[in-house]
Scaffold this active site. Structure first.
Site, PDB file in Angstrom:
ATOM      1  N   CYS A  50      76.618  16.214  -5.246  1.00 56.93           N
ATOM      2  CA  CYS A  50      77.281  16.795  -6.394  1.00 56.93           C
ATOM      3  C   CYS A  50      76.519  18.148  -7.004  1.00 56.93           C
ATOM      4  O   CYS A  50      75.734  18.581  -6.094  1.00 56.93           O
ATOM      5  CB  CYS A  50      77.089  15.730  -7.662  1.00 56.93           C
ATOM      6  SG  CYS A  50      77.443  14.004  -7.359  1.00 56.93           S
TER       7      CYS A  50
ATOM      8  N   ARG B  12      81.033  16.076  -9.835  1.00 53.46           N
ATOM      9  CA  ARG B  12      80.799  14.706  -9.023  1.00 53.46           C
ATOM     10  C   ARG B  12      81.513  14.419  -7.751  1.00 53.46           C
ATOM     11  O   ARG B  12      82.607  14.788  -7.915  1.00 53.46           O
ATOM     12  CB  ARG B  12      80.991  13.292 -10.023  1.00 53.46           C
ATOM     13  CG  ARG B  12      80.680  12.157  -8.988  1.00 53.46           C
ATOM     14  CD  ARG B  12      80.496  10.869 -10.129  1.00 53.46           C
ATOM     15  NE  ARG B  12      79.835   9.773  -9.791  1.00 53.46           N
ATOM     16  CZ  ARG B  12      80.684   8.896  -9.141  1.00 53.46           C
ATOM     17  NH1 ARG B  12      81.906   8.626  -9.473  1.00 53.46           N
ATOM     18  NH2 ARG B  12      80.133   7.724  -8.682  1.00 53.46           N
ATOM     19  N   LEU B  13      80.841  14.090  -6.802  1.00 52.09           N
ATOM     20  CA  LEU B  13      81.388  13.723  -5.642  1.00 52.09           C
ATOM     21  C   LEU B  13      81.140  11.999  -5.503  1.00 52.09           C
ATOM     22  O   LEU B  13      79.847  11.749  -5.284  1.00 52.09           O
ATOM     23  CB  LEU B  13      80.585  14.281  -4.320  1.00 52.09           C
ATOM     24  CG  LEU B  13      81.508  14.122  -2.949  1.00 52.09           C
ATOM     25  CD1 LEU B  13      82.404  14.503  -2.751  1.00 52.09           C
ATOM     26  CD2 LEU B  13      80.415  14.726  -1.811  1.00 52.09           C
TER      27      LEU B  13
ATOM     28  N   ASN C 144      72.076  15.189  -7.862  1.00 46.92           N
ATOM     29  CA  ASN C 144      72.622  15.726  -6.622  1.00 46.92           C
ATOM     30  C   ASN C 144      72.044  15.057  -5.502  1.00 46.92           C
ATOM     31  O   ASN C 144      70.754  15.170  -5.277  1.00 46.92           O
ATOM     32  CB  ASN C 144      72.558  17.193  -6.642  1.00 46.92           C
ATOM     33  CG  ASN C 144      73.073  17.603  -5.277  1.00 46.92           C
ATOM     34  OD1 ASN C 144      73.965  17.188  -4.885  1.00 46.92           O
ATOM     35  ND2 ASN C 144      72.603  18.730  -4.859  1.00 46.92           N
TER      36      ASN C 144
ATOM     37  N   GLU D 271      71.272  11.474  -2.896  1.00 45.01           N
ATOM     38  CA  GLU D 271      71.418  10.017  -2.959  1.00 45.01           C
ATOM     39  C   GLU D 271      69.992   9.422  -3.028  1.00 45.01           C
ATOM     40  O   GLU D 271      69.083   9.969  -2.273  1.00 45.01           O
ATOM     41  CB  GLU D 271      71.956   9.710  -1.689  1.00 45.01           C
ATOM     42  CG  GLU D 271      73.500   9.840  -1.403  1.00 45.01           C
ATOM     43  CD  GLU D 271      74.297   9.143  -2.197  1.00 45.01           C
ATOM     44  OE1 GLU D 271      73.983   8.204  -2.666  1.00 45.01           O
ATOM     45  OE2 GLU D 271      75.599   9.752  -2.531  1.00 45.01           O
TER      46      GLU D 271
ATOM     47  N   ASP E 285      73.650   4.526  -7.365  1.00 43.59           N
ATOM     48  CA  ASP E 285      72.283   4.726  -6.938  1.00 43.59           C
ATOM     49  C   ASP E 285      71.469   5.589  -8.065  1.00 43.59           C
ATOM     50  O   ASP E 285      70.302   5.620  -8.158  1.00 43.59           O
ATOM     51  CB  ASP E 285      72.149   5.296  -5.556  1.00 43.59           C
ATOM     52  CG  ASP E 285      72.718   6.442  -5.542  1.00 43.59           C
ATOM     53  OD1 ASP E 285      74.085   6.682  -5.750  1.00 43.59           O
ATOM     54  OD2 ASP E 285      71.874   7.647  -5.281  1.00 43.59           O
TER      55      ASP E 285
ATOM     56  N   SER F 185      73.739  13.513  10.235  1.00 45.17           N
ATOM     57  CA  SER F 185      73.451  14.527  11.354  1.00 45.17           C
ATOM     58  C   SER F 185      71.915  14.202  11.800  1.00 45.17           C
ATOM     59  O   SER F 185      71.200  13.648  11.151  1.00 45.17           O
ATOM     60  CB  SER F 185      73.834  15.961  10.857  1.00 45.17           C
ATOM     61  OG  SER F 185      72.650  16.186   9.850  1.00 45.17           O
ATOM     62  N   GLY F 186      71.713  15.077  12.893  1.00 49.39           N
ATOM     63  CA  GLY F 186      70.304  14.931  13.479  1.00 49.39           C
ATOM     64  C   GLY F 186      69.277  15.874  13.198  1.00 49.39           C
ATOM     65  O   GLY F 186      68.406  16.023  13.660  1.00 49.39           O
TER      66      GLY F 186
END
Length: 626
Positions: free
Chosen positions: A2, A50-51, A75, A77, A100, A364-365
């Site tokens: 976000c 917000r996303l 912003n 997780e 969360d 992603s890595g």
């Protein structure tokens, strides 16, 4: 993922209108909704775009505790939040959402300023305690999520991006000292941004504000303070532990109420993530990869091979030279950074494809090379002064010459040698870039900063790196500069959030990273093989070719090699007239020299020209003054 914004003005007068003005330029970070909160006395305002990823319908922000005394905007997780929620509920906390993010306000009620150290994830947050009248802000240990701020005698403002500060009246101007630093070693100093009066909260950093005085800033988790080389066990045992911790990090990052996809280059890092995720998904992983129109830089065949082996669905995003130029300006605007290669617009187009396919979350890595010894420059540090081995290393990594491996003369590095007893290879490479850029600067700009050694300024920020081996020192310096300032911010968050895509990076999970920091270098790099322990840990689930493949950093075909006329057009004397640091005549002479140069010289010149070009584009797009 976000956008967040907080205004702290002890004199009062904070308005909803200014909050919404700042949030409007962050809308790309959170297109699913906007929320604001104002304190009754108008001394504090908190905003959020917000996303929706967890609890898309109910997890609106800013979040408020059950008694209304703690307000926060997040912003990123927080992982393992279900377990933490149960723990908090057993202590009497009442939750209003399934998000969360809500664990933050309740953990703060119990742990106060220690809350950031309890969180596991990629995050930045701002929180207002109405009882103590204090604001708390913090970032995750690696700085995956950005947080910048401006403080003056009247107010302090935090935001996810500097452009939100500019929308609130902070002057949009270059920081000359930061430009000098960039022209010496590519990256601003930790805590420094390109913009005057705008600072970044350090990764693993926190700040508190009270009604009087400036912000109090500290590091709650300085990654270079982690103890290295202390994890015991034989290589088989360590490989099993590494796999278990990486598997857990991947599993936690698959948790979402929206579809999740993956980056897949065909290299070791991204293939490892997809291979482990497949076992938890119960469906074929959906993956995205970039292809270029220059064979030496294209990895489509490798990505296809990995996708076929893993049974993954692969979306190919083809990026031409024309695409790089057409989207470079937008990529620079959203990332708020300067690029050294066309991989910036390529990452921008990759994120656009992810979002257009209906995904909001991508794993992603990134981070594997930092925590497990993946880059060629780490191997050069390990080799020391062995001429034959160094020659072989450079021959096998020719595309990294002048970018990660030294090539030619550079700026003086005595300060680094004095501080650490050696000079990391990547800093030698950055010094060669710095010398090229030094020749493109205005004489008056050079005169202003002639007494400032950018490398002395840089190494002074690392007082805790004692008793470490060369690779460990180099890894920490790279992590605080290249990873935090460029890979995660410019290439990562900047391009992904331009399209409202949340990037998740399992290798930078704090539990996994702390484990990796204790691994001896001998299991990270063995017999010249980088990330040896990761290869052994996942050997049974990787395609044989990926297990054997060497590191190939993500780079695009160098524009300076293939499209010199584009630079002539965009770096004209008129375009450079307003640059505070670059001399139009010197840049013109540099371009003239490339007309008769070979491919190797043009490739080596590309990072310097890209920095000049992206500085012009950023200045134009943000309206930056000198």
């Amino acid at each position: 993922m976000c956008g967040i914004l907080a205004i702290h003005n002890p004199a009062g007068g904070v308005t909803e209108a200014e909050l919404r003005r700042g949030l409007a330029v962050l809308r790309h970070r959170g297109p699913d909704g906007t929320g604001v909160w104002l304190s009754p006395d108008r001394t504090v305002g908190i905003g959020h775009t917000r996303l929706g990823v967890i609890d898309p319908l109910g997890g609106r922000q800013p979040l408020v505790s059950e008694d209304g005394t703690v307000v926060a905007a997040v912003n990123g997780e927080f992982y393992d939040h279900d377990r933490i929620r149960r723990e908090l509920e057993s202590r009497g906390h009442v939750f209003r959402t399934r998000s969360d993010s809500e664990i933050l306000v309740h953990l703060y009620e119990d742990d106060s300023d220690g809350v950031a150290a309890r969180l596991r994830g990629e995050f930045a947050f701002v929180l207002w305690d109405t009882r103590r009248r204090r604001l708390l802000a913090a970032r995750d240990p690696f700085g995956v999520k950005p947080l910048v701020f401006h403080a003056d005698s009247r107010r302090t403002v935090f935001a996810s991006e500097a452009k939100a500060l500019f929308a609130l009246g902070v002057p949009a101007a270059w920081d000359a000292a930061a430009l000098w630093q960039v022209c010496g070693m590519q990256y601003p100093l930790p805590g420094q941004t390109l913009f005057r009066g705008v600072r970044e909260l350090l990764p693993g950093g926190a700040a508190t504000l009270s009604p009087t005085g400036p912000p109090t800033i500290w590091e709650y988790d300085p990654i270079e303070a982690n103890v290295a080389g202390t994890t015991d066990g034989d290589s088989g045992h360590l490989a099993a532990l590494l796999r278990a911790k990486l598997d857990e990090a991947v599993r936690l990052r698959l948790r979402a109420d929206v579809p999740v996809c993956f980056h897949l280059s065909g290299g070791l890092d991204s293939t490892s993530i997809v291979a482990l995720a497949k076992r938890h998904l119960g469906r074929p992983p959906v993956c995205f990869t970039v292809g270029f129109d220059a064979p030496a830089y294209d990895e489509l065949d490798e990505a296809r091979e990995s996708a076929a082996f893993l049974g993954a669905e692969l979306h190919e995003v083809r990026v031409s030279q024309r695409d790089q130029f057409d989207h470079l300006e937008d990529a620079v605007y959203y990332s708020e950074g300067l690029a050294i290669n066309g991989h910036l617009p390529a990452k921008y187009l990759l994120a656009r494809a992810v979002r257009r396919a209906g995904f909001k979350v991508v794993l992603s890595g990134e981070g594997a090379d930092e925590i497990l010894g993946g880059y060629a420059h780490f191997r050069q540090d390990l080799l020391g002064d062995d001429p034959a081995a160094l020659a072989a290393l450079k021959a096998a990594n020719a595309d990294m010459a002048g970018i990660q491996l030294p090539e030619g003369d550079g700026l003086p590095l005595a300060a680094v040698q004095e501080r650490f007893g050696f000079v990391p290879a990547f800093l030698q490479a950055k010094a060669t870039l710095g010398l090229r850029l030094r020749g493109l600067l205005r004489p008056e700009f050079v005169a202003e900063f002639a007494a400032v050694d950018p490398y002395r300024e840089f190494v002074a920020r690392f007082p805790r790196l004692t008793g470490r081996d060369r690779v460990d020192v180099s890894s920490h310096l790279w992590t605080r500069s290249a990873l935090a300032k460029y890979i995660l911010r410019t290439l990562g968050d900047g391009t992904e959030m331009a399209h409202g895509v949340e990037g998740r990076v399992p290798f930078l999970d704090p539990v996994l990273a702390r484990f990796a920091s204790g691994l001896p270098t001998s299991v990270k790099i063995r017999d010249g093989v980088e990330k040896w322990l990761l290869r052994e840990a996942l050997k049974d689930v990787l395609p044989p070719a990926v297990y054997a493949r060497r590191k190939h950093p993500f780079t695009a075909p160098p524009p300076a090699r293939f499209a010199r006329e584009f630079f002539r057009d965009r770096l004209s004397p008129t375009a450079l007239a307003g640059s505070p640091c670059f001399d139009p005549a010197a840049v013109g002479r540099f371009l003239d020299q490339l007309d008769t140069a070979g491919d190797a010289a043009r490739t080596a010149a590309d990072p310097a020209l890209m920095i000049v070009l992206t500085s012009v584009l950023l200045q134009e797009r943000l309206g930056l003054s000198a």
